[in-house]
Design a protein around this motif. Structure first.
Motif, PDB file in Angstrom:
ATOM      1  N   LEU A 280      55.838  39.831  40.085  1.00 29.44           N
ATOM      2  CA  LEU A 280      55.290  41.116  39.616  1.00 29.44           C
ATOM      3  C   LEU A 280      55.367  41.239  38.096  1.00 29.44           C
ATOM      4  O   LEU A 280      54.475  41.822  37.470  1.00 29.44           O
ATOM      5  CB  LEU A 280      56.027  42.284  40.292  1.00 29.44           C
TER       6      LEU A 280
ATOM      7  N   ALA B 258      52.181  42.027  35.863  1.00 27.82           N
ATOM      8  CA  ALA B 258      52.158  43.191  34.962  1.00 27.82           C
ATOM      9  C   ALA B 258      51.911  42.741  33.526  1.00 27.82           C
ATOM     10  O   ALA B 258      51.157  43.392  32.783  1.00 27.82           O
ATOM     11  CB  ALA B 258      53.481  43.951  35.067  1.00 27.82           C
TER      12      ALA B 258
ATOM     13  N   ALA C  94      53.198  47.429  33.660  1.00 25.25           N
ATOM     14  CA  ALA C  94      51.982  46.919  33.001  1.00 25.25           C
ATOM     15  C   ALA C  94      51.688  47.828  31.811  1.00 25.25           C
ATOM     16  O   ALA C  94      50.750  48.620  31.811  1.00 25.25           O
ATOM     17  CB  ALA C  94      50.814  46.885  33.986  1.00 25.25           C
TER      18      ALA C  94
ATOM     19  N   ILE D 265      53.964  47.920  39.091  1.00 24.66           N
ATOM     20  CA  ILE D 265      52.873  47.602  38.154  1.00 24.66           C
ATOM     21  C   ILE D 265      52.599  48.794  37.234  1.00 24.66           C
ATOM     22  O   ILE D 265      52.432  48.636  36.018  1.00 24.66           O
ATOM     23  CB  ILE D 265      51.606  47.174  38.936  1.00 24.66           C
TER      24      ILE D 265
ATOM     25  N   HIS E   7      43.623  40.030  38.208  1.00 21.74           N
ATOM     26  CA  HIS E   7      43.559  41.432  37.782  1.00 21.74           C
ATOM     27  C   HIS E   7      42.104  41.717  37.460  1.00 21.74           C
ATOM     28  O   HIS E   7      41.444  40.931  36.785  1.00 21.74           O
ATOM     29  CB  HIS E   7      44.429  41.604  36.526  1.00 21.74           C
TER      30      HIS E   7
END
Lengths: 72, 371
Positions: B233, B237, B284, B280, B340
């Motif tokens: 993750l 991110a 992110a 996220i 993404h």
């Protein structure tokens, strides 16, 4: 903007040269083919504030003319 | 006179002499219609065959496609489906996708005309995705499957020919992206350790849905080293936090496409889909000083004054307004890759169920068949 125009208000769209075809086509599609476009040089994004002011100086006389024409 | 012959008398729905491949393609190319690739000529019998899977009136618009507000009748969509190379049984889901992308929250007008490269991405869920052999596995965004390729192309041809998204006339994309030729996939539900997208949105697993997303191109995330959920993750991110993304400027719903192996490794540690979204959303982010001075003063401080009016260089910039806005699907085959997909930002994805004209949920495209 097109709805305001249909109600008879003085309206216009500020449009940079690269978007003139889209602007005129959409005015026609949306039922206001005579919608005035205030034309300025492209681009508007990514320019200095002096260049933004220069575009405003080009736009203002067109806006004054728009008011004169419609307020006669 | 047959029903088809009567409809073809309507101005704008017929072309003469189009059964011939060379003549039809010469006309298409000379007129600047279509996507630049040769088409299957939309001859009368082909369009009629396509409409064998349409259970509603052929000449009544299901939507108006922006920016031209072109009337999207089944007849016109069928002609575009023929040109794209679709099989007739694909037609019900094509019609559904066109309807979904014309709903107001999607902002098709903005998506069609913007300088941003976005295109409607169609994600299918439910049994009909399997029935139609929609690729959800290896290379799902890539070539090789007639269903994905021709359905996505039929969407694009409809957006061009009915909606008027003609490059530099009704579509001002500075660059565009290859998904504007075709962008149609299905979620890999068998490899999804969580509830699939349509179930998350309140539909039953047995319901077939399409979800339309105003989507940029896929940006790959390669992570062969992480063996923990947090590790994977963190890499995802980190890849998502980019200056220049429309999601930074307009928020919306950034889409994460988890490869099955990444998804399984994350879920194995007990992470729910909501946990993934939360991680996220919270991670992110990038510091404000990653942006240029002009972007900080002319955009970030003015557009988000409550957060950045007087923020320092370390203030963190998120990709969306809420954790729930992060969209997650699982797709693809073997391998340690995820993707993404930033979105147009000023758009909301729309999910719609496949229903017959009488309003009942359809479990198979055979229910649309007549004649």
């Amino acid at each position: 903007m097109t709805e305001l125009r249909k109600r008879g208000l003085i309206t216009a769209v500020v449009c940079s040269t690269a978007f003139e075809t889209l602007g005129r086509t959409q005015a026609r599609v949306l039922g206001v083919p005579d919608l005035p476009l205030i034309m300025i040089a492209h681009p508007l994004g990514g320019v200095s504030l002096d260049e933004v002011r220069a575009r405003a100086q080009v736009a203002i006389p067109q806006i004054v003319e728009l008011f004169r024409g419609q307020l006669k | 006179m047959s029903e088809m012959a009567r409809l073809l008398k309507t101005p704008g729905v017929s072309m003469e002499g189009i059964a011939d491949w060379e003549a039809a393609n010469e006309l298409i190319m000379a007129s600047g219609w279509g996507d630049g690739l040769p088409i299957v000529p939309p001859a009368l019998e082909r369009v009629e065959s396509m409409l064998a899977y349409c259970d509603r009136p052929w000449d009544q618009p299901v939507a108006a496609i922006a920016p031209r507000n072109g009337a999207a009748t089944p007849l016109r969509i069928a002609a575009n489906a023929v040109m794209a190379g679709c099989l007739p049984e694909y037609f019900p889901v094509l019609l559904l996708a066109i309807e979904a992308m014309c709903e107001e929250p999607f902002n098709l007008y903005g998506i069609q005309t913007t300088t941003h490269p976005c295109a409607p991405l169609v994600i299918m869920n439910g049994p009909v995705a399997k029935e139609l052999d929609i690729n959800s596995g290896h290379n799902a965004f890539g070539p090789g499957r007639r269903s994905n390729a021709s359905l996505g192309r039929a969407v694009r041809l409809s957006l061009l020919n009915i909606g008027g998204a003609i490059p530099q006339v009704g579509d001002m994309a500075t660059l565009g992206h290859p998904g504007k030729y075709s962008y149609w996939v299905a979620e890999n539900e068998a490899a999804n350790p969580w509830e699939p997208l349509h179930v998350e949105r309140g539909f039953s697993a047995a319901t077939t849905t399409v979800t339309v997303v105003g989507a940029d191109a896929p940006h790959n995330i390669n992570d062969h080293e992480s063996i923990t959920a947090v590790g994977i993750l963190k890499m995802i991110a980190g890849a998502m936090a980019n200056t220049g993304s429309n999601n930074v400027y307009y928020h919306g719903e950034p889409l994460v496409v988890l490869g099955p192996e990444h998804a399984a490794a994350i879920a194995q540690e007990g992470y729910s889909k909501a946990d993934v979204k939360r991680y996220i959303y919270e991670n992110a982010r990038m510091p404000l000083d990653r942006f240029s001075d002009e972007n900080i003063t002319r955009r970030m401080r003015l557009k988000f004054p409550e957060r950045f009016a007087s923020a320092g260089p370390d203030a963190l910039v998120p990709l969306c307004a809420r954790a729930e806005d992060v969209m997650i699907i699982v797709m693809g085959g073997a391998g340690k890759h995820s993707a993404h997909i930033p979105t147009f930002g000023a758009t909301r994805s729309v999910t719609r169920a496949l229903k017959r004209y009488d309003g009942r949920l359809a479990t198979s495209v055979r229910e649309f068949r007549h004649g």
